[in-house]
Scaffold this active site. Structure first.
Site, PDB file in Angstrom:
ATOM      1  N   LYS A  26      -0.265 -16.728 -25.603  1.00  0.00           N
ATOM      2  CA  LYS A  26      -0.119 -18.148 -25.315  1.00  0.00           C
ATOM      3  C   LYS A  26      -1.121 -18.524 -24.230  1.00  0.00           C
ATOM      4  O   LYS A  26      -1.059 -18.024 -23.109  1.00  0.00           O
ATOM      5  CB  LYS A  26       1.296 -18.480 -24.849  1.00  0.00           C
ATOM      6  CG  LYS A  26       1.466 -19.960 -24.523  1.00  0.00           C
ATOM      7  CD  LYS A  26       2.712 -20.231 -23.713  1.00  0.00           C
ATOM      8  CE  LYS A  26       2.647 -21.636 -23.139  1.00  0.00           C
ATOM      9  NZ  LYS A  26       3.694 -21.857 -22.132  1.00  0.00           N
ATOM     10  N   GLY A  43       8.443 -27.808 -16.188  1.00  0.00           N
ATOM     11  CA  GLY A  43       9.547 -27.700 -15.254  1.00  0.00           C
ATOM     12  C   GLY A  43      10.179 -29.012 -14.834  1.00  0.00           C
ATOM     13  O   GLY A  43      11.083 -29.028 -13.996  1.00  0.00           O
ATOM     14  N   ALA A  70       7.156 -27.327 -22.747  1.00  0.00           N
ATOM     15  CA  ALA A  70       7.251 -27.924 -21.406  1.00  0.00           C
ATOM     16  C   ALA A  70       7.954 -29.275 -21.431  1.00  0.00           C
ATOM     17  O   ALA A  70       7.726 -30.105 -22.308  1.00  0.00           O
ATOM     18  CB  ALA A  70       5.888 -28.074 -20.748  1.00  0.00           C
ATOM     19  N   GLY A  71       8.819 -29.454 -20.443  1.00  0.00           N
ATOM     20  CA  GLY A  71       9.465 -30.742 -20.226  1.00  0.00           C
ATOM     21  C   GLY A  71      10.864 -30.879 -20.785  1.00  0.00           C
ATOM     22  O   GLY A  71      11.588 -31.812 -20.436  1.00  0.00           O
TER      23      GLY A  71
END
Length: 266
Positions: free
Chosen positions: A107, A168, A194-195
């Protein structure tokens, strides 16, 4: 007993097949035991590891995550978190390949600054090109820009991973329209990365047609990480089933659930 419809719907990425569409990180838990229990509760088969923060053998004498999360049981996905240049990211992936006996699925993330952790798209593109040419199968974290996402696909990345919101933050998918545009033009898996903060965020991503969701903070920072991991597993499964089932059309006005023809007194 309720009827359960079974679907044969594996996730295919990088030449491998997975039953779970939830991918989970290994950072921010209170200890190795909680990490292990949360990952197992999530049902995830792909487990991502920040090589610059987690020991998988590069630091002899320190606790090794692979003693808990075995590569024989999980697909370890090394990531380049905390890299801020293409050069750092490429070097980190090459180190991971050495430590994991030639493992080539990685990744890629190249960050722009310490405050927002927003992707540096220019450096990401440069790193992706180098890694693809070097034989890596690259799953790439990027912005929600549809043109950038398409460019990364054309370069040979095996999955494109647009952010839902800053890493985060737990804000959920802030720009679903852009994610939808990315999905409409994609020929590789699109995975929201993410998020995500709640199970409903994860379900929304899947209902839109994303192939998967990757998360860490939403589970690790929950009051009960193990229970949250279980909830996220169910949300991803339900969201995917809802997408496959096909939602009803949206209508501007009410539509009676029962036909009105023949209604008494009608």
């Amino acid at each position: 007993m309720a009827l359960e419809v079974k679907t044969n719907d594996p996730l295919e990425v990088g030449g491998r097949t997975f039953n779970s569409r939830l991918m989970i990180g290994t950072g921010k838990y209170k200890d190795m035991e909680e990490t292990d229990l949360a990952i197992r509760a999530s049902g995830a088969e792909i487990v991502t590891v920040a090589l610059r923060r987690t020991n998988i053998g590069q630091n002899p004498g320190e606790p090794n995550l692979l003693d808990v999360i075995s590569p024989d049981e999980f697909c370890i996905l090394p990531n380049t978190a905390f890299c801020y240049t293409a050069e750092e990211a490429v070097r980190t992936c090459r180190l991971a390949r050495e430590l994991l006996d030639g493992h080539d699925l990685v990744k890629l993330e190249v960050l722009g600054d310490h405050k927002t952790l927003y992707p540096n798209v220019t450096e990401t593109l440069a790193a992706a090109e180098t890694l693809v040419n070097d034989g890596f199968k690259v799953m790439v974290y990027t912005s929600d820009d549809p043109l950038v996402a398409k460019r990364l696909e054309e370069m040979g990345c095996v999955a494109v991973m647009p952010l839902g919101a800053p890493i985060g933050s737990g804000l959920g998918i802030r720009n679903p329209h852009n994610i939808q545009l990315i999905l409409e033009n994609a020929n590789v898996p699109i995975i929201v990365d993410a998020g995500v903060g709640t199970p409903s965020d994860a379900a929304l991503a899947m209902e839109m047609g994303c192939e998967g969701v990757l998360m860490n903070s939403a589970v690790a920072h929950a009051g009960n990480p193990i229970l949250m991991a279980q909830a996220m597993r169910k949300a991803v499964e339900c969201g995917r089933e809802g997408y496959l089932a096909g939602r009803m059309p949206r209508k501007a006005y009410a539509s009676a659930s029962s036909p009105i023809d023949g209604v008494i007194g009608g």
